[in-house]
Design an enzyme around this catalytic site. Structure first.
Site, PDB file in Angstrom:
ATOM      1  CE  LYS A  67     -34.527  14.657 -29.707  1.00 52.94           C
ATOM      2  NZ  LYS A  67     -35.850  15.021 -30.230  1.00 52.94           N
ATOM      3  CB  THR A  68     -36.337  12.173 -23.153  1.00 51.30           C
ATOM      4  OG1 THR A  68     -35.749  13.412 -23.547  1.00 51.30           O
ATOM      5  CG2 THR A  68     -36.115  11.961 -21.661  1.00 51.30           C
ATOM      6  CG  ASP A 112     -32.691  16.721 -24.001  1.00 52.26           C
ATOM      7  OD1 ASP A 112     -32.529  16.453 -25.209  1.00 52.26           O
ATOM      8  OD2 ASP A 112     -33.767  17.148 -23.542  1.00 52.26           O
ATOM      9  CB  THR A 161     -33.830  19.537 -31.642  1.00 50.30           C
ATOM     10  OG1 THR A 161     -33.100  20.657 -31.108  1.00 50.30           O
ATOM     11  CG2 THR A 161     -34.617  18.877 -30.514  1.00 50.30           C
ATOM     12  NE  ARG A 220     -42.229  16.795 -25.181  1.00 51.12           N
ATOM     13  CZ  ARG A 220     -40.921  16.924 -25.401  1.00 51.12           C
ATOM     14  NH1 ARG A 220     -40.482  17.922 -26.133  1.00 51.12           N
ATOM     15  NH2 ARG A 220     -40.070  16.046 -24.917  1.00 51.12           N
TER      16      ARG A 220
END
Length: 344
Positions: A67-68, A112, A161, A220
Site C-alpha cells: 500500500k505504501t 498510513d 489494514t 514484506r
C-alpha cells in the site's frame, strides 16, 4: 494493533531502513495486484489528460502487501511531491492544519493507518477533502471567531489494514477504493528475484521459489527472509544463494518446509491436543503464551488460508490437513460391504 512479529506483515525497524532501496518506483516495476494497478493507471491517465488532481484514493488490505509502495508510485506517476504521515501521529487538528496549508497544487498526502485517526482530526479532514478548505478558530472564548482557509487541490491517499474501522462519512469521501490481496508464490518469486538484484545478491530460481512459498503471501515477509539469508551467505563468503542455503536459513528462523513458524506449530499442537474438541481463543492464548489479538490478527489468518485451522461457533478446530501437519492421521472407517437392513 497486534504485537509485531518477524513472521507478520507489520514493518520491523530494519524494514523501514532497508525497504526504500528495494521499493518499486513505477507501475512497470511493481509485481502483482494486476487489477488494482490497471485501475490506478486508468484513473491517473484520466486525471492527467484533464489536467486535474487525482481523486482521493483508499488502499486497504493486510499489512505488507504494498500500500505504501503504491502511494509513492501514484505520486511519481503524477509527477508531484508526496507528504507522508500516519493516523496515530495526527493527534490534534493543528497537526493536520499545518500539513494541509503547506500542500502545493496536485500534491499527494499519504496517511498510513488512516482508521486510527482521532475523531476531531477526521472532522477537519471532511471539508478539506470535499471543498478544499479548512476552518480554524481564532481566540477561543467569548470573542472567538472562525476563519476559513482555502487549500490547494491535493490528492489524499489513505492506507488501512482494517477498512471496517473507518467511519462511513470518511469512507464515502474516497472516490477511488482498491483492496490488495495476498500474493501467489509465482509473483512472490519474482519479487524475491527483483529485490535480490537491487540488493546486489545472487539468488537461484529454486531458492527464490522456496522463499516465496514460505512468505505467507506477503512481499514484506519475503524480503525479510531474503535479507536474513543474505547475511548467512555473506558470513560464509558464498556468492550465490542456492536452495540448500535457503532451507537452512529458513530453519534458522524457525520456519519449516510448510512455511509454518514456531508459533504456528504451537497453535496447531494446542488445538490438536483437545482430541478433536474445539478450543476457545482465550484458552488457546494461555496455552501458547501469546496475546489473543496477536493470535487472531497475525497467525490465524494464515493458518485458515492454508486450510489447516477452522473457526467454528464452538471454537478453533483442526482440518484433516492440519492434523497431518502435527502428525495425526485419522483413519477412515470403510463402509460395510452389505447394505443395512431396514428397521421396519
Amino acid at each position: 494493533m497486534a504485537e509485531e512479529s518477524i513472521y507478520s506483515g507489520y514493518p520491523q525497524p530494519d524494514d523501514r531502513n532497508a525497504e526504500p532501496s528495494i521499493r518499486p518506483v513505477s507501475f512497470q516495476d511493481f509485481v502483482g495486484q494486476q487489477a488494482v494497478v490497471n485501475n490506478l493507471k486508468i484513473w491517473i491517465r484520466g486525471a492527467l489528460n484533464r489536467e486535474e488532481s487525482l481523486d482521493h484514493v483508499l488502499l486497504s488490505g493486510p499489512p505488507g502487501l504494498g500500500k505504501t509502495t503504491l502511494a509513492y508510485i501514484i505520486a511519481n506517476e503524477l509527477d508531484c511531491e508526496i507528504k507522508t504521515t500516519s493516523g496515530p501521529v495526527l493527534a490534534k487538528p493543528k497537526d493536520l492544519v499545518g500539513i494541509l496549508t503547506n500542500m502545493q497544487e496536485g500534491d499527494v498526502l499519504f496517511i498510513d493507518e488512516i482508521h486510527r485517526l482521532d475523531a476531531r482530526v477526521e472532522e477537519y479532514l471532511y471539508t478539506a477533502m470535499e471543498d478544499y478548505e479548512i476552518s480554524i478558530v481564532i481566540d477561543p472564548g467569548p470573542h472567538s471567531r472562525s476563519v476559513t482557509l482555502p487549500l490547494k487541490r491535493f490528492t489524499l491517499v489513505g492506507a488501512t489494514t482494517r477498512e471496517g474501522l473507518l467511519t462511513a462519512p470518511l469512507r464515502s469521501r474516497f472516490q477511488i477504493s482498491e483492496r490488495l490481496d495476498y500474493y501467489p508464490p509465482e509473483e512472490l518469486q519474482q519479487i524475491v528475484l527483483n529485490s535480490a538484484a537491487k540488493m546486489r545478491v545472487k539468488v537461484g530460481t529454486k531458492a527464490a521459489r522456496i522463499l516465496a512459498e514460505c512468505a505467507r503471501g506477503t512481499p514484506r515477509v519475503a524480503n525479510r527472509y531474503l535479507r536474513r539469508i543474505r547475511d548467512v551467505a555473506h558470513s560464509r563468503n558464498e556468492a550465490v544463494i542456492e536452495k540448500d542455503m535457503a532451507r537452512e536459513g529458513l530453519k534458522m528462523l524457525g520456519v519449516d518446509d510448510n512455511g509454518l513458524c514456531e508459533m504456528d506449530r504451537r497453535i496447531l499442537k494446542a488445538v490438536a491436543e483437545k482430541s478433536g474438541n474445539a478450543i476457545g481463543l482465550k484458552t488457546l492464548a494461555v496455552i501458547v503464551g501469546e496475546q489473543e489479538e496477536t493470535i487472531e490478527e497475525v497467525y490465524e489468518p494464515y493458518l485458515i488460508r492454508r486450510g489447516l485451522l477452522e473457526k467454528t461457533p464452538r471454537g478453533r478446530t483442526l482440518t484433516p490437513r492440519g492434523l497431518e501437519c502435527v502428525g495425526i492421521v485419522r483413519k477412515k472407517i470403510p463402509p460395510e460391504d452389505e447394505p443395512q437392513q431396514p428397521l421396519f
